[in-house]
Design a protein around this motif. Sequence first.
Motif, short mmCIF file in Angstrom:
data_model
loop_
_atom_site.label_atom_id
_atom_site.label_comp_id
_atom_site.label_asym_id
_atom_site.label_seq_id
_atom_site.Cartn_x
_atom_site.Cartn_y
_atom_site.Cartn_z
N ASP A 29 0.56 -1.28 -0.06
CA ASP A 29 0.01 -0.19 -0.07
C ASP A 29 0.72 1.19 -0.06
OD1 ASP A 29 -2.49 -1.37 -0.14
OD2 ASP A 29 -2.68 -1.52 2.03
N PRO A 30 1.96 1.32 0.68
CA PRO A 30 2.71 2.45 0.79
C PRO A 30 3.36 2.98 -0.66
CG PRO A 30 3.19 1.27 2.84
CD PRO A 30 2.36 0.48 1.96
N LEU A 31 3.79 2.04 -1.35
CA LEU A 31 4.17 2.09 -2.62
C LEU A 31 3.10 2.73 -3.64
CD1 LEU A 31 6.34 -1.13 -3.50
CD2 LEU A 31 7.19 1.29 -3.25
N ALA A 32 2.15 2.22 -3.52
CA ALA A 32 0.75 2.86 -4.27
C ALA A 32 0.49 4.28 -3.82
CB ALA A 32 -0.31 2.00 -4.25
N ALA A 33 0.64 4.46 -2.60
CA ALA A 33 0.62 5.68 -1.94
C ALA A 33 1.51 6.97 -2.43
CB ALA A 33 0.45 5.71 -0.56
N MET A 34 2.71 6.37 -2.76
CA MET A 34 3.63 7.28 -3.32
C MET A 34 3.55 7.79 -4.67
SD MET A 34 7.34 5.38 -2.06
CE MET A 34 7.67 4.93 -0.51
N ALA A 35 2.68 7.53 -5.54
CA ALA A 35 2.09 7.95 -6.71
C ALA A 35 1.68 9.49 -6.78
CB ALA A 35 1.04 7.16 -7.39
N GLY A 36 1.96 10.14 -7.50
CA GLY A 36 1.62 11.41 -7.79
C GLY A 36 0.37 11.58 -8.44
#
Length: 185
Positions: free
Chosen positions: A96-103
């Motif tokens: 989830d944190p990797l997905a949340a890093m998207a701009g």
Amino acid sequence: MKFRDRVKGFRRVAAKELLPHPENWRTHSRHQKGALRGVLREIGFTGAVIARELEDGRLQLIDGHLRAETAGAAEVPVIVVDLNEEEARKALLSHDPLAAMAGVDDRRAAELLAAVETESNDLRQAFAKIAAQIEDPGLDPFEGKDEVDIPASYQVVIEVDGEQQQEAVYERMRSEGFNCRVLTL
């Protein structure tokens, strides 16, 4: 870049058969649960949950706990991965944190928001939060809320004599349709 393909298969499995990861650290608000129910009602499942196969053949979730919980006895699509416990923890912690890093491309997001309609009030509220954050990127959608809406949760803690009995009680309660978590204190 070289990488290993850890996907070993795809299955459709009754969601209640999927074991939640005991170290799942994600929590889900009433609004998120409502928005997910809205998406499932209006669209359905459009992706798979991710699980690893345990030595006894059961599947343990890595991603998709809320979707599996919401689906109950219905079959859900499952990507089965070949990960050991340490790798599963890394995947659980990073997914989830990797997905949340998207701009965010504000123009495209605004156009998409203008083109989408929903019957779900919870989903409409989620879309409104996206719109508010496009208008003011520094906006905290929860700022100024003095009260937190915590829905009632009724739970039973059962003390058992060991891991085998814990597993037996867990399996029995899950088979009866209860949402369960395993705790070791």
